[in-house]
Design an enzyme around this catalytic site. Structure first.
Site, PDB file in Angstrom:
ATOM      1  CD  GLU A 147      -2.315  -1.581   3.243  1.00 29.83           C
ATOM      2  OE1 GLU A 147      -2.383  -0.709   3.513  1.00 29.83           O
ATOM      3  OE2 GLU A 147      -3.015  -2.757   2.694  1.00 29.83           O
ATOM      4  CD  GLU A 190      -3.124  -4.679   5.454  1.00 31.86           C
ATOM      5  OE1 GLU A 190      -3.891  -5.639   4.631  1.00 31.86           O
ATOM      6  OE2 GLU A 190      -3.107  -3.647   5.074  1.00 31.86           O
ATOM      7  CG  PHE A 200       2.607  -0.911  10.952  1.00 26.01           C
ATOM      8  CD1 PHE A 200       2.646  -0.122  12.608  1.00 26.01           C
ATOM      9  CD2 PHE A 200       1.672   0.268  10.239  1.00 26.01           C
ATOM     10  CE1 PHE A 200       2.583   1.137  12.833  1.00 26.01           C
ATOM     11  CE2 PHE A 200       1.970   1.336  10.243  1.00 26.01           C
ATOM     12  CZ  PHE A 200       2.598   2.388  11.731  1.00 26.01           C
ATOM     13  CB  ALA A 201       5.562  -6.733  12.288  1.00 26.58           C
ATOM     14  CG  ASP A 202       1.255  -4.416  14.766  1.00 27.89           C
ATOM     15  OD1 ASP A 202       0.815  -4.771  16.149  1.00 27.89           O
ATOM     16  OD2 ASP A 202       2.617  -4.182  14.550  1.00 27.89           O
ATOM     17  CG  PHE A 203      -1.509  -3.402   9.456  1.00 24.39           C
ATOM     18  CD1 PHE A 203      -1.860  -3.374  11.082  1.00 24.39           C
ATOM     19  CD2 PHE A 203      -1.484  -2.595   8.910  1.00 24.39           C
ATOM     20  CE1 PHE A 203      -2.724  -2.618  11.270  1.00 24.39           C
ATOM     21  CE2 PHE A 203      -1.287  -0.764   9.403  1.00 24.39           C
ATOM     22  CZ  PHE A 203      -1.883  -0.778  10.383  1.00 24.39           C
ATOM     23  CG  HIS A 237      -0.388   0.783  14.499  1.00 23.84           C
ATOM     24  ND1 HIS A 237      -1.803   0.615  14.911  1.00 23.84           N
ATOM     25  CD2 HIS A 237      -0.893   1.589  13.300  1.00 23.84           C
ATOM     26  CE1 HIS A 237      -2.442   0.598  14.131  1.00 23.84           C
ATOM     27  NE2 HIS A 237      -1.547   1.799  12.986  1.00 23.84           N
TER      28      HIS A 237
HETATM   29  C1  LIG Z   1      -5.067  -3.785   7.584  1.00 26.37           C
HETATM   30  C2  LIG Z   1      -4.691  -2.415   7.323  1.00 26.37           C
HETATM   31  N1  LIG Z   1      -3.904  -2.056   6.131  1.00 26.37           N
HETATM   32  C3  LIG Z   1      -3.179  -1.466   7.229  1.00 26.37           C
HETATM   33  C4  LIG Z   1      -3.315  -0.151   7.312  1.00 26.37           C
HETATM   34  C5  LIG Z   1      -3.185   1.352   7.485  1.00 26.37           C
HETATM   35  N2  LIG Z   1      -3.994   2.114   7.125  1.00 26.37           N
HETATM   36  C6  LIG Z   1      -4.470   3.031   8.327  1.00 26.37           C
HETATM   37  S1  LIG Z   1      -5.556   4.145   7.289  1.00 26.37           S
HETATM   38  C7  LIG Z   1      -5.680   3.360   5.560  1.00 26.37           C
HETATM   39  C8  LIG Z   1      -6.121   3.862   5.094  1.00 26.37           C
HETATM   40  C9  LIG Z   1      -7.561   3.444   4.774  1.00 26.37           C
HETATM   41  O1  LIG Z   1      -8.496   4.147   4.291  1.00 26.37           O
HETATM   42  P1  LIG Z   1     -10.489   4.572   4.623  1.00 26.37           P
HETATM   43  O2  LIG Z   1     -10.747   3.013   4.341  1.00 26.37           O
HETATM   44  O3  LIG Z   1     -11.038   4.918   2.815  1.00 26.37           O
HETATM   45  O4  LIG Z   1     -10.775   5.517   5.249  1.00 26.37           O
HETATM   46  P2  LIG Z   1      -9.747   6.714   5.716  1.00 26.37           P
HETATM   47  O5  LIG Z   1      -8.409   6.620   6.113  1.00 26.37           O
HETATM   48  O6  LIG Z   1      -9.627   6.875   4.184  1.00 26.37           O
HETATM   49  O7  LIG Z   1     -11.391   7.848   6.345  1.00 26.37           O
HETATM   50  C10 LIG Z   1      -4.492   2.531   5.721  1.00 26.37           C
HETATM   51  C11 LIG Z   1      -4.218   1.257   4.725  1.00 26.37           C
HETATM   52  C12 LIG Z   1      -4.439  -0.981   8.067  1.00 26.37           C
HETATM   53  N3  LIG Z   1      -4.346   0.317   9.530  1.00 26.37           N
HETATM   54  N4  LIG Z   1      -4.770  -1.741   8.821  1.00 26.37           N
END
Ligand SMILES: Cc1ncc(C[n+]2csc(CCOP(=O)(O)OP(=O)(O)O)c2C)c(N)n1
Ligand SMILES: Cc1ncc(C[n+]2csc(CCOP(=O)(O)OP(=O)(O)O)c2C)c(N)n1
Ligand SMILES: [Mg+2]
Ligand SMILES: [Mg+2]
Lengths: 338, 327, 338, 327
Positions: free
Chosen positions: D29, D59, D82-85, D128
Site C-alpha cells: 500500500e 494484506e 506494520f508487522a501487526d497487519f 501497531h
Molecule cells: C489492515 C490494515 N492495513 C493497512 C492499514 C494502514 N492504514 C490505516 S488507515 C488506511 C487508509 C484507510 O482508507 P479508508 O478505509 O478509505 O479510510 P480513511 O482513512 O479514508 O478514513 C490505511 C491503509 C491498517 N490500519 N490496517
C-alpha cells in the site's frame, strides 16, 4: 442459462473427434475418482478425498481452452481439473496412495496435488486461498510480458471468504490474465451453500467489480466450452479477468466418507439425470457415433486407470530421508528436534 | 463415574453450559449437521439453529463476529474446524479479541472460546496437522487450553466457557474416540492447574495434549528398567502451572519436555527455559526438549512418522538425562 | 445522487432547533479535531491522529438517527462518529493526550477510543476489522431479542479487504440489525482509492449481496439524515442490514502529519466549497437564523473544546500499575518478564 | 564507507537488487508515494509503477498474490506496513508461502521477502507495536531476519531478496533514522550469521533488532564496574547462529537473552533453552531472559515504558548472574 454467449450448435456441426476426446477425458476423470473411492475403502488412499463425480464437464470444458503453458490453480476437489490440464493419472494415484513417484513424492496427498510441468500450480487445502495465488501468478505473467493465462477454480462456498473479494479486486485493478471459475455444486461440505450466501452468488459479485461474468449450465459440456472459449480469448487478448459461474451438482458426499444423508435422495436421483458424461454420450449417439465406440472409449479410460491403480498400489513408500528434503535452502530442518 | 469418549465429553460440556446459561451459543461451519467430527451431534435439535449456528466459510468473520457478540453480552463458542484454519482469522483473534479489553481500558470483556482441533491426524498433511499452541501462549490476553482426557475435556471446556477472557481451546483430533472415566455430576477443572499423571522420583516429564499418552507409555517402559518418571500434563498452557512443575523438578532434579509441535520456538522452550532459570543449581542433568523437527507435516506415513515423538524417543531422552555424564 | 430516498425538503419546513443542534455538534467535532491537530504539533497528542475534517455531516447525519443504546463501531478516523454518538470530548481529549480520565485510561489513544456507556464499542486500528465485529454485535442483539441496532462506519479503502465481504454476507445471511456506512472520502491513506478499486464501490458490492444500498452526497447533512433515517427505521423494524455509501472528501492529509502533497491543491480548494458545516450554516441563514446565533453556536463549541484541551493538558499521567491491569482475569501478566 | 541511515540502507538494497534482477519487484500500500515511512522514496520514479506497485488495502491478497507471483517466476518483495497487519495474511504466509515447496514435493520455490516493520514506536499502542518474530521462527519453511544496523539492513535485505526461501524481514520502526557506516560497493551479509558486537569475558548477552543498542548501553555501564559483557546480535533468527552463541557462552559461562518481545514463549526461550540443554554443566549461573511482560503495548508513555527492557534492567540482570549466589 447463458444469453450472451453464442448458443452452441448441437448435432449438426459438432466437432466429433474433439467431442469424443472430451468424452474420453471425462471418462478418465470419472474412472480415476471411482477407483480412488474404492481405494480409500481398501485403505490405499490415506487422507480425505473429495470426488468431483458429476462435475466433469466444468473441468473438461474449461481446460480444453487452455494451452499447456497456461497455469491452473485448483482446490481440494481438484482431480478433474488436474487431469484435464494434462497431469499423469499414475503420478496422481501414487500421490493419493502416498507413494514414491507421486506428483508430490507422497508429501501432499489429494489436497496438495501439483504438477508444475503441465502448469498445475497446486490444489489447496484452504478454501479460497488459491484465488489470490492465481491473481499473483497472473501478475507474474503480466510482469514477464507473456501471453499465458491462469485458470482458477473454486467452489460456491469459497465466495464467502475474503480472499475471493481481494483476489478478484486485485485481478481487475491490475487487469490480469486470469479466468475465475466458480464450480457451483450447491454444497459447502454438508451445508447447502444458498443458506449461508447472500445474493445471487459468484457472477453477481464479480459483476459488482466490473468483471464480466457468465452463468452457465456446468453439466452441459458444449455450453461450458463455448463460454470458456470466448472468455479465454478475451483474456489472452488482454481484456482482463473474467468469471464463469458454472452450475453443477456434487453427486457424492463432500468426501468419499460422507454419506450425505442431509439431502433428499430424490434430489440426487433427479440430478443424476443431468449427468454430464451421459449428456455427451447422448450427443455422440445422436451424431451417429456407434454405441460400441462409446463403450470402447469408456473401457479404455477404465483400463488405463485400473492399471494406474495397480501400479500405484505396488509402488514403494517414500524413503524416510525425504521427510527432511525440500523444506528450505537456509537452515537445517532437523536441528534441535531430537 | 461413567465411561465417555473425549468427543462426547466436549459435547456434554457445551450442552451443560448452554443449558445453564442462555447467553452461551456456538457458531461454525456445518454445526447443524453435527460439525465436521461430530462434536456437535444432536445439539441443534436440542438448542435450535440460532444457538447452534451454521456459518458461511468465513473464519475471519466467525472470529470477528464472535468478538462483537462477546462484547455485546453473549458468550460465543466458535469452531475453527482445524487449528490450521484459525490462521484465516489471526487478526481477529490476536489484534481484536486478545487486546480489546486492555486497549479499551477495561470497558470490554471478550468471553469467547475458540475451539481449534489440532495436531497430526493420520495423513492430513501440512495444512491440516499443525500444533500452534506456542503462538497463542505468546499473546497477552489469551488463555490457552489443551485437554488430553475425556474428563479434562469436559471440565476444562466448561471452565473455558465460564471464563471472561478469550480462550484458545485446542482439542487433539487423534483423541476424539478416546474413552475415559468422567464424573456424573457437575465437573469443572480449574484453568491453570496441571495434572500429575504419574508420580516418580527420577525425572519430571512435562507434556500436554495427546503426547500425554506417549509419555505414559514411555514411563511404563522406563519403570521396567527401574526408572520412575513423574509425568505432568499441563492441561492449560497459559497460565501454566509453574508451581507444580518447579516443585516436581525440585524433587526429581531432571526435566524433559515432550511436545508434538515443532520444537524450535515451541512452548517447550518456555518450560525448559523457565526451569533452567529457576532451578539451575539444583539440576542433576541439563533440561531437555523433545518435539517435531522444523519440517511441515507430510502425507505419506513413512514421512509423517518422521516428525512424531515416539515413546522410544522419550525413553532414550530420559535415559540420556540419567547417565552420570550428563550431570 | 439519491433517487429513491425522499428528497429532503429545504428551507421551507426545516426543523430549525434540530438543525441548529446538528450545526453545533458539527462545530464541536470540527473544534475537537482542529485542537487535536494543534495539540499534536505541541507534542500533547502522542500517537497518530486521523482527522475527519470535512466529513462531519456523515457522522452527525447518521448518528442523529440512533438511540443511545444503539451500538457504534468505528475506525481510525473516528472522532466525529464518537462525539456524534454522545461521548464526552474531555475524556476523548485526555485519551489523545494519554492521560488519566481518558476514555481508555490512556491505554488506547485516538485509534482505540471506545465509550461503552454510549454504545461506542471501539475505534479500530486495523482497516475493515470493525465490520465483522459490528455484524457480531448485531448478532448478539438478535440472540438477545433486543430492538437495538448497530451502526458501522468504514472508509472507501476498507471495502477491498476480505472482512468487508465476510461481514456484509454474514449480516445479510442472519438478517441482522446493522447499518453499514461507507464514508467515501476518495483516499486510502496516500492512495486515490479509485486506482485500487474495481467497480463502482461499496453500494454496488452491497447490492450484489442483496443488501439495499443508497449513495448519497455525504457533505449534505439533510440528505444523509433523510436516507439514514429511512435505513434505521427499516433495520429496526427487522428489515435486515443496509448500506449507505456517502461521498465526501478528506480535507486534511491522512494523518495530522501528512501534507497530502500527492493531490492538486486546486482539487482541495474546489472541495472546500462543499464544506458540510458551511452548507448547514447557509441553510440556517436562509431560514432566517441570525449570523450572531451561528457565531454563538460556533464559539460555544470552540470554547467547550478549548476548555477540554486545557483540562486534558493538566491531567495527570496514568499510574504505572495500570500497565498491568485489565489484561485478563486468568494468569499473572507480569510473570517471567523481568 | 559512508554514513547512511537504516531506512536509506533498505531503500538502497532494494534498488540495487531491482537493478541487478529484473524479476525483483515490490508491492504494498502507498508504495508509489514512498511507502508509509518513506522506505520506498524515489523508487517508483526509478523503476516505474509496475515494479514498485501500489496495492489495495488487501494484506491477504498482497501476500497471496506474492506467493503466486513467486511460484510463477518473479521475486516479490511485499510490504506489510506494520508487522501487526501481517496478521491479516497469516494463512497466506504460514499455510501457503512456507509450505508450498514442501507440500508440492519440491516443485515450487517461493522466493518472497515479507517486510514487516516491527516493534514499539512511541505511542502506537496495541495494534501497531508488536514483535512476533517467535511465531515465524516456529514455522518450518520460513527464514526470519531482524537487522539492527544500516549496514546489516543493506546486506541482509539484499541476501534475503536473493534467497529462494520465503523470508520474514523485520525492520524496527525505531531504527529508521539511525545512522551508521555502510560499505560503498556491493555488500552482502550472509543469512544465519550472528554479529559479535562487543567482546567480553564475563557474560554473553544475546539479542537482536533494536535491543542491540540497549545492550551496548548496558555493557558500557557494566564495563565501568569492571564487568565485560560479550554482545551477540543474532541478526537472523532462523537459522540462528548456534555455533557462535555456544562458543561465546563456553567462554563466558553465563547467558542473558534480551528481547523487546513478550518474554513468555518468545524467541528468547529458544535461545535460553538451547544453551541450557547444550552447556548446563559449564554454566556458572542460570541462563536468564529479559523481555516484555505479557501485556499488550499501551499508548501513554508511563504505561508503554512498563513493557520496555531498559539498560538498567539489563545491568541488574547481568549483575545478578555474576553474584556467586547464582552459581
Ligand atoms: C489492515 C490494515 N492495513 C493497512 C492499514 C494502514 N492504514 C490505516 S488507515 C488506511 C487508509 C484507510 O482508507 P479508508 O478505509 O478509505 O479510510 P480513511 O482513512 O479514508 O478514513 C490505511 C491503509 C491498517 N490500519 N490496517
Ligand atoms: C478456510 C477453510 N475453511 C474450511 C475448510 C473446510 N472445508 C473444506 S472443503 C469445504 C467446503 C467447500 O465448499 P465449496 O467451496 O463449495 O467447494 P466444494 O467442496 O463444494 O467443491 C470446507 C468448508 C477449509 N478447507 N478451508
Ligand atoms: Mg460447493
Ligand atoms: Mg478513505
Amino acid at each position: 442459462m447463458n444469453a450472451s454467449a453464442a448458443a452452441p450448435s448441437r448435432g449438426s456441426n459438432l466437432d466429433l473427434p474433439r467431442l469424443q476426446e472430451a468424452y474420453h477425458l471425462m471418462q478418465r476423470i470419472r474412472s480415476f475418482e471411482e477407483l480412488a473411492v474404492d481405494a480409500q475403502k481398501e485403505g490405499l488412499v490415506l487422507g480425505a478425498i473429495h470426488p468431483s463425480i458429476g462435475q466433469e464437464a466444468v473441468a473438461v470444458g474449461v481446460c480444453a481452452q487452455l494451452r499447456e503453458d497456461d497455469l491452473l490453480l485448483s482446490t481440494h476437489r481438484g482431480h478433474g481439473h488436474t487431469l484435464a490440464k494434462g497431469a499423469d493419472p499414475l503420478a496422481m494415484m501414487r500421490e493419493l496412495f502416498g507413494r514414491q513417484g507421486g506428483t508430490c513424492g507422497g508429501k501432499g496427498g489429494s489436497m496438495h496435488i501439483a504438477d508444475f510441468e503441465v502448469g498445475m500450480l497446486g490444489a489447496n487445502g484452504v478454501v479460497s486461498a488459491n484465488i489470490p495465488i492465481a491473481a499473483g501468478a497472473a501478475h507474474a505473467i503480466k510482469l514477464r510480458d507473456e501471453d499465458r493465462i491462469v485458470a482458477c477454480f473454486f467452489g460456491d462456498g469459497a465466495i464467502n471468504r475474503g480472499p475471493f473479494l481481494e483476489g478478484l479486486n486485485w485481478a481487475k485493478v491490475f487487469n490480469l490474465p486470469v479466468l475465475f471459475i466458480c464450480e457451483d455444486n450447491a454444497f459447502s461440505a454438508t451445508t447447502r451453500t444458498s443458506s449461508m450466501t447472500a445474493g445471487a452468488g459468484a457472477a453477481a459479485r464479480a459483476r459488482s467489480l466490473d468483471i464480466p461474468a457468465e452463468e452457465v449450465d456446468g453439466n452441459d459440456l458444449l455450453e461450458v466450452e463455448a463460454v470458456a472459449k470466448q472468455a479465454v480469448e478475451s483474456i489472452r487478448a488482454g481484456g482482463g479477468p473474467r468469471l464463469l459461474h458454472c452450475h453443477t451438482y456434487r453427486m457424492t458426499g463432500h468426501t468419499a466418507a460422507d454419506l450425505a444423508a442431509y439431502r433428499p435422495q430424490e434430489e440426487v436421483e433427479e440430478r443424476r439425470k443431468t449427468d454430464p458424461i451421459q449428456r455427451v454420450a447422448r450427443l455422440l449417439r445422436d451424431a451417429g457415433v456407434a454405441e460400441a465406440e462409446l463403450d470402447r472409449l469408456a473401457a479404455d479410460a477404465r483400463a488405463e486407470l485400473e492399471q494406474a491403480y495397480q501400479v500405484a498400489k505396488d509402488s514403494p513408500w517414500p524413503d524416510e530421508t525425504q521427510a527432511f528434503a525440500d523444506v528450505q535452502d537456509v537452515g537445517d530442518p532437523r536441528e534441535r528436534a531430537f | 463415574m461413567s465411561k465417555t469418549t473425549y468427543i462426547e465429553a466436549g459435547r456434554r460440556a457445551l450442552a451443560e453450559e448452554m443449558t445453564r446459561d442462555p447467553m452461551v451459543w456456538a457458531v461454525g461451519e456445518d454445526l447443524g449437521r453435527g460439525g465436521v467430527f461430530g462434536q456437535y451431534k444432536g445439539l441443534v435439535e436440542q438448542f435450535g439453529p440460532d444457538r447452534i449456528s451454521d456459518a458461511p466459510i468465513s473464519e475471519a468473520c466467525i472470529m470477528g463476529a464472535a468478538v462483537g457478540a462477546a462484547m455485546a453480552g453473549t458468550r460465543p463458542v466458535v469452531e475453527m474446524r482445524f487449528a490450521d484454519f484459525a490462521l484465516c482469522a489471526t487478526d481477529e483473534l490476536v489484534n481484536q479479541a486478545a487486546k480489546a479489553r486492555y486497549m479499551f481500558g477495561g470497558q470490554a470483556r471478550v468471553p469467547l472460546v475458540v475451539r481449534q482441533p489440532m495436531g497430526i491426524w493420520r495423513s492430513s498433511a501440512a495444512q491440516h496437522s499443525q500444533s500452534l499452541e506456542a503462538w497463542y501462549a505468546h499473546i497477552p490476553g489469551l488463555v490457552v487450553v489443551a485437554p488430553s482426557t475425556p474428563a479434562d475435556n469436559l471440565g476444562l471446556l466448561k471452565s473455558s466457557i465460564r471464563c471472561d477472557d478469550p480462550v484458545v481451546y485446542l482439542e487433539h483430533k487423534n483423541l476424539w474416540p478416546l474413552e475415559g472415566d468422567v464424573p456424573e455430576g457437575e465437573h469443572l477443572v480449574p484453568l491453570g492447574k496441571a495434572d500429575t499423571v504419574r508420580e516418580g522420583r527420577d525425572l519430571t516429564i512435562v507434556t500436554w495434549s495427546a503426547q500425554r499418552f506417549t509419555c505414559v507409555e514411555a514411563a511404563e517402559a522406563l519403570a521396567q528398567e527401574g526408572v520412575e518418571a513423574e509425568i505432568i500434563d499441563l492441561r492449560t498452557l497459559w497460565p501454566w502451572d509453574r508451581d507444580q512443575v518447579l516443585s516436581s523438578v525440585e524433587k526429581t532434579r531432571r526435566l524433559l519436555v515432550v511436545q508434538e509441535a515443532v520444537s524450535v520456538a515451541g512452548f517447550g522452550a518456555e518450560i525448559a527455559a523457565s526451569v533452567a532459570e529457576a532451578l539451575h543449581p539444583l539440576l542433576a542433568a541439563p533440561v531437555k526438549r523433545l518435539g517435531a523437527p522444523r519440517v511441515p507435516v507430510s502425507y505419506a506415513p513413512t514421512l509423517e512418522n518422521q516428525v512424531r515423538v515416539t515413546a522410544e524417543a522419550i525413553v532414550a531422552a530420559a535415559k540420556s538425562q540419567l547417565t552420570p555424564a550428563a550431570a
